[in-house]
Design an enzyme around this catalytic site. Structure first.
Site: not given
Length: 421
Positions: A18, A111, A218, A295
């Site tokens: 973010a 990530r 995945y 968040d």
């Protein structure tokens, strides 16, 4: 105020997804942006994440989507199966009509890779990045935000972006709440894909739904790695223990699942587990010249795979409401920040609150047993591939600002079906 005050147009607190996204968005508008991060170096822990079109469109606008695609994977389908029987319940094709409808691809990416793409974007754009800064407090003085740090150095800015995560230092300026425990924990792991890896699902995101548990798999890094996430209700976490010494809970949670699910547990790293928290939605994210995002503003459970996606949406909307208002052809109009923050808050709080609440219900529907599981499976199987009525509210191209209030969600249908049974 300290004599060492550093002045900037925008100060971003927090160097996660973010914070980097917000810094890049405002730098693209022409802001002088400084980002401070508590850790001694930038990085992101964890495993894979799913980036839906509402997020990949934002990367596309910043010219970063191709970089993400170079190291990510475009799965062909999102597949849901019953973890007890292995039966396929529903699937969503993610290419072709799906990608055309939503204007960008569905991407799965590590990530740390997405974090690096955003970090390099900030570096290239000229964001000032500062490590080893622990923020202790913030106040608004004479229309500017003053951030005080543990080291005694102050930062002054027209606006402060609080992007410091679930346990935000700045959130108490707008709310006195605490993180909400879900009773669920996650173990994660990535392993190399080899010739012995079952090949059937290596093009898809596959979710197995079981009573009080689920498992997601995945591929990552152009198909070189297999990402596995196991989430289950933890008796020790319900007792308040964030970490737990053994793997007996993990094994017990999946004992009734099909062999494919049980075999996948071997892919997990068990030295650390991630306790699942969110917070209740709040309507106000603004205190003086400070605004929350990511968040810090709207932590959510992972069931819709929207945590990072909503952070990117935040950044895109903040960019939109400040271009031509705060950041104009004639320079920076700092007086316009108050209206811009109000517009950002108004555009985003309803949207993210809905995602937070829906993620909770969606997770509950994944973990049911008995009659509820039977009805859940029937509902899932009634859905046809490329039935977009359940996706449009979340992925649609107008969703970033003001979602269609009447758009249905598959998650919302299960409680209604059960109550009418």
């Amino acid at each position: 105020m300290s004599e060492y005050t550093t002045s900037t147009d925008v100060l971003v607190v927090g160097g996660g997804m973010a914070g980097l996204a917000g810094a890049l968005a405002l730098r693209e508008n022409g802001a002088n942006v400084t980002l401070v991060e508590r850790a001694p170096e930038f990085g992101e822990v964890g495993a894979g994440l799913q980036m839906a079109p509402n997020a990949s469109r934002v990367l596309k606008r910043w010219g970063l989507l191709e970089k993400a695609l170079e190291i990510g994977v475009r799965p062909k389908h999102l597949v849901f199966r019953d973890a007890i029987t292995g039966e396929e319940l529903t699937r969503q094709s993610l290419g072709g009509e799906f990608e055309e409808r939503y204007g960008a691809p569905y991407v799965v990416i590590h990530r740390s890779d997405l974090h690096r793409v955003l970090l390099e974007g900030c570096e290239a754009a000229g964001v000032k990045l500062v490590n080893d800064v622990t923020v202790s407090s913030m106040e608004t003085v004479n229309g500017r935000g003053i951030v005080h740090t543990a080291a005694g150095e102050d930062y002054e800015a027209d606006v402060v972006i609080g992007a410091d995560g679930l346990k935000s230092t700045l959130r108490p300026l707008v709310a006195t709440d605490e993180p909400v425990s879900s009773a669920y924990v996650a173990y994660r792991g990535t392993v190399p894909i080899t010739s012995e890896t079952p090949a059937g699902d290596l093009d898809d995101v596959v979710v197995y739904l079981g009573p009080d548990c689920h498992l997601v798999q995945y591929p990552l890094r152009k198909g070189e790695l297999l990402n596995t996430v196991a989430v289950f209700k933890s008796p020790s976490f319900e007792r308040g223990e964030e970490q737990y010494g053994g793997v007996d809970e993990l094994q017990a949670a999946y004992k009734d699942c099909v062999p494919a699910v049980q075999a996948a547990l071997a892919n997990l790293g068990t030295s650390i587990r991630w306790p699942m928290y969110d917070r209740d939605p709040i309507e106000n994210w603004v205190a003086g010249r400070m605004v929350l995002m990511g968040d810090a503003a709207h932590p959510m459970l992972q069931y819709l795979a929207q945590g990072a996606c909503q952070a990117l949406e935040d950044a895109a909307v903040l960019q939109d409401v400040t271009v031509g208002t705060v950041f104009t052809a004639d320079g920076v109009n700092a007086d316009a920040w108050d209206d811009a923050l109000a517009a950002f808050n108004s555009a985003r709080a309803t949207r993210t609150g809905r995602v937070q609440r829906t993620a909770r219900v969606w997770g509950e529907s994944w973990h049911v047993s008995g009659l509820a599981r039977t009805l859940r499976n029937l509902l899932f199987k009634s859905r046809k591939d490329n039935d977009f009525q359940y996706n449009d509210w979340l992925y649609g191209q107008s969703g970033e600002g003001s979602p269609a209030a009447g758009a249905p969600t598959l998650a919302a249908q299960l409680p209604a079906r059960l109550s009418s049974y």
